[in-house]
Design a protein around this motif. Structure first.
Motif, short mmCIF file in Angstrom:
data_model
loop_
_atom_site.label_atom_id
_atom_site.label_comp_id
_atom_site.label_asym_id
_atom_site.label_seq_id
_atom_site.Cartn_x
_atom_site.Cartn_y
_atom_site.Cartn_z
N CYS A 147 -24.25 11.09 17.21
CA CYS A 147 -25.43 11.57 15.92
C CYS A 147 -25.19 10.87 14.72
O CYS A 147 -25.78 10.54 14.06
N ARG A 148 -23.74 10.80 14.20
CA ARG A 148 -23.39 10.10 13.12
C ARG A 148 -23.55 8.69 13.11
O ARG A 148 -23.86 8.15 11.80
N ASP A 149 -23.51 8.10 14.05
CA ASP A 149 -23.65 6.63 14.41
C ASP A 149 -25.16 6.24 14.20
O ASP A 149 -25.55 5.26 13.34
N ILE A 150 -26.26 7.34 14.31
CA ILE A 150 -27.75 6.85 14.37
C ILE A 150 -28.03 7.36 12.67
O ILE A 150 -28.98 6.61 12.20
N THR A 151 -27.22 8.15 12.31
CA THR A 151 -27.54 8.62 10.89
C THR A 151 -26.27 8.77 10.17
O THR A 151 -25.87 9.85 10.21
N PRO A 152 -25.78 7.83 9.56
CA PRO A 152 -24.46 7.81 9.01
C PRO A 152 -24.45 8.93 7.65
O PRO A 152 -25.44 8.92 6.95
N GLY A 153 -23.69 9.79 7.64
CA GLY A 153 -23.55 10.87 6.58
C GLY A 153 -24.43 12.02 6.93
O GLY A 153 -24.64 12.98 5.80
N CYS A 154 -24.94 12.04 7.95
CA CYS A 154 -25.75 13.13 8.24
C CYS A 154 -25.21 14.71 8.29
O CYS A 154 -24.14 14.55 8.77
N GLU A 155 -25.78 15.68 7.84
CA GLU A 155 -25.26 16.78 8.15
C GLU A 155 -25.01 17.42 9.62
O GLU A 155 -25.90 17.23 10.32
N VAL A 156 -23.90 17.92 9.97
CA VAL A 156 -23.64 17.98 11.24
C VAL A 156 -23.01 19.77 11.29
O VAL A 156 -22.20 20.25 10.75
N VAL A 157 -24.00 20.34 12.26
CA VAL A 157 -23.62 21.97 12.47
C VAL A 157 -23.16 22.13 13.88
O VAL A 157 -22.99 21.11 14.41
N TYR A 158 -23.03 23.46 14.17
CA TYR A 158 -22.24 23.69 15.54
C TYR A 158 -23.34 23.13 16.46
O TYR A 158 -22.56 22.59 17.49
N HIS A 159 -24.37 23.12 16.67
CA HIS A 159 -25.45 22.64 17.62
C HIS A 159 -26.12 21.31 17.58
O HIS A 159 -26.86 20.84 18.59
N HIS A 160 -26.40 21.01 16.29
CA HIS A 160 -27.23 19.57 16.15
C HIS A 160 -26.76 19.07 14.77
O HIS A 160 -25.86 19.66 13.96
N SER A 161 -27.20 17.62 14.76
CA SER A 161 -27.16 17.11 13.26
C SER A 161 -28.68 16.85 12.89
O SER A 161 -29.62 17.02 13.52
#
Length: 384
Positions: A147-161
């Motif tokens: 998920c972080r590769d697809i959108t670098p710096g995106c917010e990540v919570v427990y179940h999704h980004s």
């Protein structure tokens, strides 16, 4: 409570007329203020649903004026255009995740729910929620890093980004479909998600107007998953669910279930601690939306149903227009937690453990869960 429901009775009666194709125009339609009902429909995200009913009216029926009809029609047209964009983007997002990154994915809620409606363009669109399947040998941490590769710096919570650079429609990439705020029941819920995961990624459906094909969950999965989603938002977080969520569930239940599937549903919601909420929702389905008894999955609880109907009417779609609480977003996690807990306390009489479970969840996430997500991201960066 009765006064509130009486206040909205003409709107609710008309909503039932709209979703029941063979229904007669209700007598209370003569009391409708069409401009005010449009505001109500926007708050509940059901403009397209009600406009479909308006188009069934004749000159002999109560009818909006030409100006009011134009307002409804313009809003409904925008909703249809957004739905078209969301369908196109759902296919595009799944195609990117599969062909560029090599992962299967499944579209949760939104666009899949719209396909259950008589007209898929009458449902107000939201985000695109993609559940990503790990490849062989991969675990949850690998999906989080993806998920972080697809959108670098995106917010990540427990179940999704939160991923805002994939399509025009906002995308959430899920490594878990949802969660329960009871740590005990959440473990069982995650185990169930894993046990039925493969079946969801094989359920391929066609989008309207030849926009492509996507995977969407099976009905048996959605009966439990969407119930857990509504319970999380309404009971634990206190931000509410609108009539759009309830109508989504109505059209899902209208697809029918066998006696065996009903027995499995009843057993599963009991195991996941959702029986009480499920009985309340069944009462809402039957008493507010007019769902026939044969489609109910569990015995309704009418006292709970009235309480939940009141909350749905007051909070609207995700509580954006709930006048009882401030919609201020706090950057301070403590203030944010206090605000969320305060919202949830009104459910104490109906769901006594909910405020305690919600508080426990907040403490766990802020002091343990976020740190784990940060470690996953840090490990990924250190490998580069």
């Amino acid at each position: 409570m009765a006064k509130l429901i009486d206040k909205y009775k003409p709107y609710l009666d008309f909503m039932r007329f709209c979703i029941h194709e063979d229904a007669e125009v209700p007598e209370t339609a003569r009391e409708i203020d069409w401009k005010e009902m449009l505001h109500f429909a926007e708050k509940q995200s059901i403009v397209g649903v009600l406009f479909r009913g308006i188009k069934r009216l004749t000159s002999r029926n109560p009818h909006p004026s030409a100006h009011q009809l134009a307002m409804w029609g313009t809003t409904a047209e925008v909703i249809a255009e957004d739905a078209q964009q969301a369908f196109s983007d759902a296919f595009k997002a799944t195609d990117i995740v599969y062909n560029t990154y090599g992962h299967r994915c499944c579209v949760l809620k939104g666009q899949g729910n719209a396909l259950m409606y008589p007209d898929p363009y009458m449902r107000t669109s939201g985000d695109i929620d993609l559940w990503i399947a790990p490849n062989k040998g991969e675990g949850m941490d690998d999906i989080i890093r993806l998920c972080r590769d697809i959108t670098p710096g995106c917010e990540v919570v427990y179940h999704h980004s939160h991923n805002d650079n994939i399509t025009k429609t906002f995308v959430e990439l899920h490594f878990r479909p949802s969660y329960s705020e009871s740590l005990f029941y959440n473990r069982r819920l995650q185990q169930w998600f894993q046990s039925v995961r493969e079946e969801q990624f094989r359920n391929i459906v066609a989008l309207p107007n030849q926009l492509g094909k996507i995977c969407m969950p099976t009905d048996s999965f959605n009966r439990v998953f969407q119930l857990s989603h509504m319970m999380k938002h309404l009971v634990y977080e206190g931000i509410g669910v609108g009539l759009r969520h309830v109508i989504d569930y109505y059209y899902l239940l209208r697809r029918g279930a066998t006696d065996k599937e009903k027995a499995e549903f009843k057993s599963m919601v009991k195991r996941l601690g959702m029986s009480r909420f499920a009985r309340g929702i069944m009462a809402v389905m039957q008493d507010t939306l007019g769902l026939e008894e044969k489609y109910l999955l569990i015995e309704p609880d009418r006292r709970l149903g009235k309480f939940m109907t009141r909350e749905i009417l007051l909070s609207g779609n995700f509580g954006h227009d709930d006048k009882r609480f401030s919609n201020k977003v706090y950057s301070n996690p403590f203030l944010s937690a206090v605000s969320s807990i305060r919202r949830g306390l009104r459910f104490l009489p109906a769901f006594p453990l909910a405020p305690l479970e919600h508080t426990t969840w907040i403490l766990w996430w802020h002091f343990i869960g976020k740190k784990h997500a940060a470690r996953v991201i840090k490990r990924k960066r250190s490998r580069k």
